[in-house]
Scaffold this motif. Structure first.
Motif, PDB file in Angstrom:
ATOM      1  N   ILE A 153     -17.515 -33.538 -48.667  1.00 61.27           N
ATOM      2  CA  ILE A 153     -17.196 -33.093 -48.493  1.00 61.27           C
ATOM      3  C   ILE A 153     -17.903 -33.820 -46.003  1.00 61.27           C
ATOM      4  O   ILE A 153     -17.115 -34.508 -45.123  1.00 61.27           O
ATOM      5  CB  ILE A 153     -16.281 -31.724 -47.583  1.00 61.27           C
ATOM      6  CG1 ILE A 153     -15.427 -31.293 -48.667  1.00 61.27           C
ATOM      7  CG2 ILE A 153     -16.839 -31.756 -46.449  1.00 61.27           C
ATOM      8  CD1 ILE A 153     -15.277 -30.085 -48.699  1.00 61.27           C
ATOM      9  N   GLN A 154     -19.572 -33.602 -46.567  1.00 58.06           N
ATOM     10  CA  GLN A 154     -20.387 -34.101 -45.489  1.00 58.06           C
ATOM     11  C   GLN A 154     -19.993 -35.383 -45.410  1.00 58.06           C
ATOM     12  O   GLN A 154     -20.566 -36.175 -44.538  1.00 58.06           O
ATOM     13  CB  GLN A 154     -21.918 -33.701 -46.281  1.00 58.06           C
ATOM     14  CG  GLN A 154     -22.036 -32.240 -45.908  1.00 58.06           C
ATOM     15  CD  GLN A 154     -23.081 -31.862 -46.602  1.00 58.06           C
ATOM     16  OE1 GLN A 154     -23.847 -33.072 -47.144  1.00 58.06           O
ATOM     17  NE2 GLN A 154     -23.834 -30.238 -45.909  1.00 58.06           N
ATOM     18  N   THR A 196      -9.179 -36.477 -43.266  1.00 52.94           N
ATOM     19  CA  THR A 196      -9.059 -35.149 -42.953  1.00 52.94           C
ATOM     20  C   THR A 196      -7.909 -34.822 -44.260  1.00 52.94           C
ATOM     21  O   THR A 196      -8.938 -33.574 -44.480  1.00 52.94           O
ATOM     22  CB  THR A 196      -8.174 -35.087 -41.715  1.00 52.94           C
ATOM     23  OG1 THR A 196      -8.674 -35.901 -41.254  1.00 52.94           O
ATOM     24  CG2 THR A 196      -7.456 -33.697 -41.727  1.00 52.94           C
ATOM     25  N   ILE A 226     -10.274 -34.305 -47.310  1.00 52.82           N
ATOM     26  CA  ILE A 226     -11.411 -32.999 -47.263  1.00 52.82           C
ATOM     27  C   ILE A 226     -10.797 -32.038 -47.311  1.00 52.82           C
ATOM     28  O   ILE A 226     -11.232 -30.712 -47.875  1.00 52.82           O
ATOM     29  CB  ILE A 226     -11.930 -33.041 -45.844  1.00 52.82           C
ATOM     30  CG1 ILE A 226     -13.441 -33.951 -45.279  1.00 52.82           C
ATOM     31  CG2 ILE A 226     -12.257 -31.539 -45.087  1.00 52.82           C
ATOM     32  CD1 ILE A 226     -13.273 -34.442 -43.606  1.00 52.82           C
ATOM     33  N   GLU A 254     -16.393 -39.071 -37.754  1.00 59.98           N
ATOM     34  CA  GLU A 254     -17.317 -38.998 -36.833  1.00 59.98           C
ATOM     35  C   GLU A 254     -16.897 -40.774 -36.326  1.00 59.98           C
ATOM     36  O   GLU A 254     -17.311 -40.592 -35.163  1.00 59.98           O
ATOM     37  CB  GLU A 254     -18.570 -38.676 -36.814  1.00 59.98           C
ATOM     38  CG  GLU A 254     -18.851 -37.384 -36.847  1.00 59.98           C
ATOM     39  CD  GLU A 254     -19.852 -36.521 -37.139  1.00 59.98           C
ATOM     40  OE1 GLU A 254     -20.873 -37.455 -36.798  1.00 59.98           O
ATOM     41  OE2 GLU A 254     -20.238 -35.299 -37.313  1.00 59.98           O
ATOM     42  N   GLN A 262     -16.956 -35.896 -43.326  1.00 57.47           N
ATOM     43  CA  GLN A 262     -17.226 -35.436 -42.026  1.00 57.47           C
ATOM     44  C   GLN A 262     -17.735 -36.356 -41.265  1.00 57.47           C
ATOM     45  O   GLN A 262     -17.797 -36.950 -39.779  1.00 57.47           O
ATOM     46  CB  GLN A 262     -17.590 -34.951 -41.809  1.00 57.47           C
ATOM     47  CG  GLN A 262     -16.962 -33.333 -42.248  1.00 57.47           C
ATOM     48  CD  GLN A 262     -17.216 -31.945 -42.164  1.00 57.47           C
ATOM     49  OE1 GLN A 262     -18.488 -31.908 -43.281  1.00 57.47           O
ATOM     50  NE2 GLN A 262     -16.555 -31.032 -42.696  1.00 57.47           N
ATOM     51  N   GLN A 263     -19.218 -37.253 -41.533  1.00 59.30           N
ATOM     52  CA  GLN A 263     -20.035 -38.061 -41.188  1.00 59.30           C
ATOM     53  C   GLN A 263     -18.698 -39.486 -40.807  1.00 59.30           C
ATOM     54  O   GLN A 263     -18.776 -40.489 -40.010  1.00 59.30           O
ATOM     55  CB  GLN A 263     -20.700 -38.755 -41.972  1.00 59.30           C
ATOM     56  CG  GLN A 263     -22.025 -40.004 -41.250  1.00 59.30           C
ATOM     57  CD  GLN A 263     -22.398 -39.101 -39.407  1.00 59.30           C
ATOM     58  OE1 GLN A 263     -22.462 -38.451 -40.216  1.00 59.30           O
ATOM     59  NE2 GLN A 263     -22.068 -40.040 -38.946  1.00 59.30           N
TER      60      GLN A 263
END
Length: 279
Positions: free
Chosen positions: A261-262, A194, A197, A269, A265-266
């Motif tokens: 960033i994508q 985080t 990011i 998850e 983010q994955q």
């Protein structure tokens, strides 16, 4: 008789001077003793009250990877409970040589007070939990050392902690089950990702502002062309070309950061799903 009186008077003066000198010497000696006591008190207790400056030491940031001996060691977290005089350190380890030598010895030393007691709580192939116990009341910079006695050429890996920079103060440190430590590891990784990011987004915002300023500069240069001589036009066109090149470089960095960033983010998850599966 006169001679006798003079002799007595001289003797009294001498006695007075001798007593005065004796008192002066006594005061002088007392001052010397006080100074010596103060000096030795300062010398022998300086480690207690005088903090050394260790700002020149490269402290290992949380989430940072220390490499060596075909190992990658990630500092996941480093917590400190002053009331319990205890620290807890979580480490992720990747053995990129795949040699099967995944058992390590751990030692620690405080720069001011010396060796510390290290208790391994969990040691798996890729995850380690250590506790430093019976800590002194004053903590300076700590050097955590990783060795492998089964590998002759293994060079000691060092991770540095400082309560002021990368060690987190907590109210208590409780031992957990292996699954609970695993969840803590995953949550710490989520926090690190985080933060990455946020850093990438901050860089995007900064570069977008730079691109906006470059667009203004390009527009001004293009407007100036109609009032310039041939040689001035050539110079301005070179300037415009350079500005556009800078703009393209920044745009590429923005696109690259957005892709990172994508991906991150994955990753978050996936980590959350792993926590859910463990729990």
């Amino acid at each position: 008789r006169v001679i006798e009186m003079n002799t007595r008077a001289n003797s009294e003066i001498y006695d007075q001077r001798r007593k005065k000198l004796k008192r002066r010497n006594k005061r002088y000696f007392q001052r010397i003793m006080i100074a010596l006591i103060a000096f030795y008190s300062i010398f022998f207790t300086s480690n207690i009250w005088l903090r050394s400056d260790y700002s020149n030491i490269d402290i290992t940031p949380i989430g940072n990877v220390v490499t060596g001996n075909n190992r990658e060691v990630t500092l996941i977290s480093w917590n400190y409970c002053s009331d319990d005089k205890k620290m807890e350190i979580l480490l992720g380890i990747s053995n990129t040589s795949y040699d099967g030598n995944d058992t390590y010895t751990w030692t620690a030393e405080d720069r001011a007070t010396g060796s510390l007691t290290v208790n391994p709580i969990i040691q798996t192939r890729n995850f380690v939990v250590l506790q430093l116990v019976n800590l002194p009341s004053r903590i300076s910079v700590i050097s955590l050392r990783m060795d492998n006695p089964d590998i002759k050429e293994f060079e000691t890996l060092r991770i540095y902690g400082d309560p002021k920079r990368n060690i987190t103060s907590v109210s208590s440190i409780q031992e957990k089950t292996e699954n609970e430590y695993h969840v803590q590891q995953l949550q710490s990784e989520i926090n690190i990702v985080t933060q990455n990011i946020e850093n990438l987004q901050e860089e995007i915002n900064t570069n977008q502002e730079k691109i906006q300023n470059l667009n203004y500069a390009i527009k001004e240069a293009e407007n100036d062309l109609q009032y310039q001589t041939t040689s001035e036009i050539e110079s301005t066109n070179q300037k415009i070309s350079s500005l556009r090149s800078q703009k393209k470089g920044l745009a590429d960095i923005i696109d690259n950061n957005k892709s990172k960033i994508q991906e991150l983010q994955q990753k978050i998850e996936n980590l959350n799903q792993e926590i859910k599966d463990i729990s």
